[in-house]
Design an enzyme around this catalytic site. Structure first.
Site, PDB file in Angstrom:
ATOM      1  N   ARG A  46      20.863  14.002 -55.246  1.00  0.00           N
ATOM      2  CA  ARG A  46      21.018  13.920 -56.699  1.00  0.00           C
ATOM      3  C   ARG A  46      20.479  15.184 -57.405  1.00  0.00           C
ATOM      4  O   ARG A  46      21.000  15.578 -58.429  1.00  0.00           O
ATOM      5  CB  ARG A  46      20.290  12.684 -57.220  1.00  0.00           C
ATOM      6  N   LYS A 141      19.392   3.714 -39.287  1.00  0.00           N
ATOM      7  CA  LYS A 141      18.727   2.421 -39.404  1.00  0.00           C
ATOM      8  C   LYS A 141      17.792   2.440 -40.599  1.00  0.00           C
ATOM      9  O   LYS A 141      17.445   3.526 -41.048  1.00  0.00           O
ATOM     10  CB  LYS A 141      17.976   2.092 -38.115  1.00  0.00           C
ATOM     11  N   LYS A 175      17.579   9.780 -26.669  1.00  0.00           N
ATOM     12  CA  LYS A 175      16.460  10.345 -25.892  1.00  0.00           C
ATOM     13  C   LYS A 175      16.918  10.603 -24.462  1.00  0.00           C
ATOM     14  O   LYS A 175      17.619   9.788 -23.860  1.00  0.00           O
ATOM     15  CB  LYS A 175      15.263   9.383 -25.898  1.00  0.00           C
ATOM     16  N   GLU A 209       2.578   3.333 -30.122  1.00  0.00           N
ATOM     17  CA  GLU A 209       2.454   4.488 -31.022  1.00  0.00           C
ATOM     18  C   GLU A 209       1.009   4.636 -31.484  1.00  0.00           C
ATOM     19  O   GLU A 209       0.292   3.639 -31.600  1.00  0.00           O
ATOM     20  CB  GLU A 209       3.331   4.282 -32.262  1.00  0.00           C
ATOM     21  N   ASP A 228      11.583  -3.434 -37.305  1.00  0.00           N
ATOM     22  CA  ASP A 228      11.551  -1.967 -37.277  1.00  0.00           C
ATOM     23  C   ASP A 228      11.809  -1.414 -35.868  1.00  0.00           C
ATOM     24  O   ASP A 228      12.437  -0.374 -35.722  1.00  0.00           O
ATOM     25  CB  ASP A 228      10.179  -1.482 -37.782  1.00  0.00           C
ATOM     26  N   HIS A 233      15.425  -0.505 -31.170  1.00  0.00           N
ATOM     27  CA  HIS A 233      15.050   0.347 -30.032  1.00  0.00           C
ATOM     28  C   HIS A 233      14.735  -0.458 -28.765  1.00  0.00           C
ATOM     29  O   HIS A 233      15.221  -0.142 -27.686  1.00  0.00           O
ATOM     30  CB  HIS A 233      13.836   1.205 -30.376  1.00  0.00           C
ATOM     31  N   LYS A 324       1.716  -0.181 -33.626  1.00  0.00           N
ATOM     32  CA  LYS A 324       1.219   1.052 -34.243  1.00  0.00           C
ATOM     33  C   LYS A 324      -0.295   1.109 -34.130  1.00  0.00           C
ATOM     34  O   LYS A 324      -0.956   0.095 -33.948  1.00  0.00           O
ATOM     35  CB  LYS A 324       1.643   1.084 -35.708  1.00  0.00           C
TER      36      LYS A 324
HETATM   37  C1  BG6 Z   1      11.586   4.551 -36.077  1.00  0.00           C
HETATM   38  C2  BG6 Z   1      10.669   3.548 -36.717  1.00  0.00           C
HETATM   39  O1  BG6 Z   1      12.871   4.012 -35.932  1.00  0.00           O
HETATM   40  O2  BG6 Z   1      11.080   4.911 -34.806  1.00  0.00           O
HETATM   41  C3  BG6 Z   1       9.260   4.090 -36.820  1.00  0.00           C
HETATM   42  O3  BG6 Z   1      11.142   3.212 -38.003  1.00  0.00           O
HETATM   43  C4  BG6 Z   1       8.787   4.591 -35.466  1.00  0.00           C
HETATM   44  O4  BG6 Z   1       8.376   3.117 -37.339  1.00  0.00           O
HETATM   45  C5  BG6 Z   1       9.806   5.518 -34.838  1.00  0.00           C
HETATM   46  O5  BG6 Z   1       7.557   5.272 -35.652  1.00  0.00           O
HETATM   47  C6  BG6 Z   1       9.423   5.878 -33.410  1.00  0.00           C
HETATM   48  O6  BG6 Z   1      10.290   6.863 -32.929  1.00  0.00           O
HETATM   49  P1  BG6 Z   1       9.814   7.889 -31.808  1.00  0.00           P
HETATM   50  O7  BG6 Z   1      11.035   8.691 -31.501  1.00  0.00           O
HETATM   51  O8  BG6 Z   1       8.713   8.683 -32.398  1.00  0.00           O
HETATM   52  O9  BG6 Z   1       9.347   7.056 -30.651  1.00  0.00           O
END
Ligand code: BG6
Length: 475
Positions: A46, A141, A175, A209, A228, A233, A324
């Site tokens: 925008r 996503k 990946k 993570e 999420d 994933h 996390k």
């Molecule tokens: C994203 C999530 O899809 O993937 C995040 O929304 C997450 O919360 C991330 O941290 C992790 O991706 P990667 O590639 O760092 O493992």
């Protein structure tokens, strides 16, 4: 090999993902010669800016997210970058954008924006005549919040584009090691005969993570780890681990097999779920502070025991966990094979089943836990060693690993949908996830608190211990 010339229109071009991943990824493909010199990237958002203003912004991002760039190459790359201000939900800018596109090159629209904008943008691309029968639309996503919203998004996109034009990104599929899982399974004859309930005891899939919600509190608190990470994933990793061999490595053959796995997922009992939320650190903040919601019942960690109800996997639990603020950043798939049925080596040390570990990150590679004779003194004793293959070592550490986004964007231009989620696949995943979430919402379950820097809540350990098994250690 360079891809065909293209015009890539990037919606949300000033946003975080575009600046952090997509534009640096395109730069890297340009540097290695895969992006042709006459390709164009047209950023839109925008903000009112001209080409040079946007180029300056991209140059700045590059310093942060692709610091190894070569100045002369970056200059040539930026000459391929343009900017058109467009009001995604209004009418401003669309005609100018339409005029700037070339008729005879691959056309891709990358929607690096929130899902609420997908149908409106798709509609305008259609109404203003930007979408051709061959152009591609790429969406990020989260693809919906539940089954109903995912269906509505699919309908909105399909009103203007055919399924073969729609690229739903799950960056985990880009990946390197995730694709290697397919190579491992389907380009070797060693594993496939063992890849079933007769030989596999259980599978552990971990995506741990160290980061927290990182300024995405408003989104994350509405989602939690299940929406999420698991819906997309982890389900994808599970699919690639559990699917039948497709007859060809073609988009629909692969995706047909993945959908069958998702459709075979059994409902998950409440006792097979452990949800956690990271608590405040000594003197620091916890999850509820990070998302600004003291009453939040959202999980920042989840572990589940999942069953794939089909012939191959009958009785084999798949344990999934992700969270996390854990001890280490570590993602892996570990396939635990059954213990040997009989030992001729009583009382001489551990006699474990073999474990094949596919490490996604960091330090991508594959290890196989094997039992050998302990070479030390003291007679015939057994010990475990890992046959270890680090990809960096095996294939040369100086090869820069391609980021998932680089590969996926090039696949879009090539028109290869193998690593993208098909509409029915996303819906099937939501159809499995929805009742699980509904269950804990109706029961009013509270996530258990866990320490930051730990490996998750106690309940998750119990979920395994109860079955006489143990999680692999994180970190
Ligand atoms: C994203 C999530 O899809 O993937 C995040 O929304 C997450 O919360 C991330 O941290 C992790 O991706 P990667 O590639 O760092 O493992």
């Amino acid at each position: 090999i360079p891809v065909d010339p293209f015009d890539l229109v990037l919606f949300g071009a000033t946003g975080d993902l575009a600046q952090r991943k997509i534009l640096p990824g395109l730069y890297h493909r340009f540097e290695v010669g895969q992006m042709p010199e006459d390709a164009r990237i047209i950023g839109t958002a925008r903000s009112d800016m001209d080409d040079d203003g946007f180029r300056a912004q991209v140059r700045k991002s590059m310093k942060e997210f692709a610091p190894s760039f070569k100045k002369d190459v970056l200059d040539r790359f930026l000459a391929r970058v343009e900017y058109v201000p467009v009001d995604a939900l209004g009418e401003n800018g669309w005609d100018k954008l339409a005029k700037s596109l070339r008729p005879d090159v691959v056309r891709a629209f990358y929607l690096s924006v929130g899902p609420k904008l997908f149908p409106g943008i798709a509609q305008r691309l259609h109404d203003h005549g930007l979408a051709t029968p061959d152009s591609r639309i790429v969406v990020e996503k989260p693809f919906g919040h539940d089954l109903a919203s995912a269906k509505a998004l699919n309908e909105g996109l399909r009103a203007c584009f055919e399924e073969h034009q729609i690229y739903r990104i799950d960056h985990y599929l880009g990946k390197e090691t995730v694709q290697n899982l397919m190579a491992l399974r389907f380009a070797n004859s060693l594993f496939e005969p063992l890849w079933n309930a007769t030989h596999v005891d259980h599978v552990q899939i971990t995506v741990a993570e160290t980061v927290g919600v990182e300024g995405r509190g408003a989104y994350y608190d509405q989602s939690g780890a299940m929406r999420d990470m698991v819906q997309n994933h982890l389900v994808q990793l599970l699919c690639l681990t559990a699917m039948e061999p497709p007859s060809t490595f073609s988009p629909n053959a692969v995706r047909n097999e993945k959908v069958k796995v998702i459709e075979a997922l059994e409902p998950v009992a409440s006792t097979d779920i452990a949800r956690g939320q990271y608590r405040a650190d000594k003197g620091g903040d916890g999850y509820v502070d990070h998302v600004g919601n003291p009453d939040s019942l959202t999980e920042s960690y989840i572990a589940l025991k999942v069953r794939v109800g089909n012939w191959r996997w009958a009785g084999v639990p798949f344990y999934l966990r992700t969270g996390k603020r854990l001890r280490a950043r570590e993602s892996e798939i570990a396939v635990f094979f059954r213990d040997p049925p009989h030992t001729i080596f009583p009382n001489v040390g551990p006699l474990h089943g073999n474990v094949l570990v596919i490490r996604l990150q960091p330090d991508e590679g594959i290890t196989l836990r094997t039992t050998i004779k302990d070479p030390g003194p003291g007679g015939f004793r057994l010990t475990d060693v890992a046959l270890d293959m680090s990809f960096a070592e095996a294939l040369g550490a100086d090869v820069r690993a391609q980021d998932a986004y680089e590969r996926l964007v090039m696949d879009v231009i090539r028109g290869d949908q193998t690593l993208f989620m098909r509409g029915d696949e996303v819906e099937a995943a939501w159809a499995w996830v929805d009742p699980i979430i509904k269950g804990w919402e109706e029961r009013g379950d509270r996530p258990s608190l866990y320490d930051q820097g730990s490996s998750g809540p106690e309940d998750a350990l119990m979920l395994m211990h109860r079955d006489g098994r143990r999680w692999r250690q994180i970190g």
